[in-house]
Design a protein around this motif. Structure first.
Motif, PDB file in Angstrom:
ATOM      1  N   CYS A 199      14.727 -27.127  33.344  1.00 49.41           N
ATOM      2  CA  CYS A 199      14.418 -27.733  32.051  1.00 49.41           C
ATOM      3  C   CYS A 199      12.912 -27.923  31.895  1.00 49.41           C
ATOM      4  CB  CYS A 199      15.134 -29.064  31.905  1.00 49.41           C
ATOM      5  SG  CYS A 199      14.723 -29.874  30.346  1.00 49.41           S
ATOM      6  N   CYS A 231      11.535 -33.875  31.132  1.00 49.05           N
ATOM      7  CA  CYS A 231      11.464 -33.227  32.448  1.00 49.05           C
ATOM      8  C   CYS A 231      10.038 -32.763  32.744  1.00 49.05           C
ATOM      9  CB  CYS A 231      12.452 -32.069  32.525  1.00 49.05           C
ATOM     10  SG  CYS A 231      14.183 -32.621  32.628  1.00 49.05           S
ATOM     11  N   ASN A 243      20.230 -34.129  30.274  1.00 49.20           N
ATOM     12  CA  ASN A 243      20.191 -34.952  31.485  1.00 49.20           C
ATOM     13  C   ASN A 243      18.813 -35.603  31.611  1.00 49.20           C
ATOM     14  OD1 ASN A 243      21.500 -35.784  33.937  1.00 49.20           O
ATOM     15  ND2 ASN A 243      20.178 -34.350  35.045  1.00 49.20           N
ATOM     16  N   CYS A 244      18.260 -35.985  30.460  1.00 44.97           N
ATOM     17  CA  CYS A 244      16.849 -36.375  30.373  1.00 44.97           C
ATOM     18  C   CYS A 244      16.502 -37.588  31.231  1.00 44.97           C
ATOM     19  CB  CYS A 244      16.485 -36.665  28.929  1.00 44.97           C
ATOM     20  SG  CYS A 244      17.163 -35.471  27.763  1.00 44.97           S
ATOM     21  N   CYS A 259      15.989 -28.737  27.463  1.00 44.15           N
ATOM     22  CA  CYS A 259      16.899 -29.874  27.541  1.00 44.15           C
ATOM     23  C   CYS A 259      18.300 -29.454  27.985  1.00 44.15           C
ATOM     24  CB  CYS A 259      16.991 -30.695  26.261  1.00 44.15           C
ATOM     25  SG  CYS A 259      17.699 -32.326  26.625  1.00 44.15           S
ATOM     26  N   LEU A 260      18.723 -30.088  29.046  1.00 44.81           N
ATOM     27  CA  LEU A 260      20.067 -29.889  29.588  1.00 44.81           C
ATOM     28  C   LEU A 260      20.921 -31.125  29.349  1.00 44.81           C
ATOM     29  CD1 LEU A 260      18.975 -28.158  32.900  1.00 44.81           C
ATOM     30  CD2 LEU A 260      20.409 -27.107  31.139  1.00 44.81           C
TER      31      LEU A 260
END
Ligand code: FES
Length: 156
Positions: free
Chosen positions: A82, A87, A126-127, A123-124
């Motif tokens: 990411c 991230c 899971n920020c 962006c996954l």
């Protein structure tokens, strides 16, 4: 889902037929082909142009505009790092550099043995626990350099 035993042309025409009644069917067709084949084979472009009564340039333009539409088959495992803001703030750029160096490939490329394709994503979801790295279907958070090395090793 198309059958792997079908020819590329049959698979592309089958996917196109599923979306024939969609408004603006090209993008849904391309996403379906990505799901079915893992990439958009350049040989699919003239077939899609024929199916949708578009020029080859029109189809090619859409395929090349969106980075999600790969034109080469991915490796056995895709590693996505990411690069979105949260991230980036906790070291994602360093992870990308490390992965590129360790694998000897650039973003969007596949190792010569076909084991790993390296990609960046933005962006996954899971920020809060970045830097985030997805290996295949598995999401990893708070990935530091040593954890990245371990993940890359396990993917080869
Ligand atoms: S910013 Fe990396 S997971 Fe959202």
């Amino acid at each position: 889902m198309t059958s792997p035993t079908q020819s590329l042309e049959d698979r592309v025409r089958s996917v196109a037929a599923r979306h024939r009644d969609d408004r603006g069917p090209l993008l849904p067709i391309l996403h379906s082909l990505m799901e079915d084949l893992g990439h958009i084979d350049p040989a699919a472009i003239p077939i899609l142009a024929d199916e949708l009564n578009l020029s080859r340039a029109d189809v090619h333009g859409v395929v090349t505009f969106y980075h999600d539409f790969r034109q080469t088959a991915p490796g056995r495992t895709t590693v996505r790092i990411c690069r979105a803001e949260a991230c980036q703030a906790v070291g994602a750029a360093g992870l990308v550099d490390r992965a590129r160096t360790r694998l000897g490939i650039g973003l969007g490329e596949t190792t010569p043995d076909g084991a790993i394709t390296l990609e960046q994503v933005f962006c996954l979801g899971n920020c809060a626990t970045g830097p985030s790295v997805q290996v295949g279907d598995r999401l990893h958070g708070r990935v530091g350099p040593q954890e990245l090395d371990r993940l890359l090793e396990s993917a080869t």
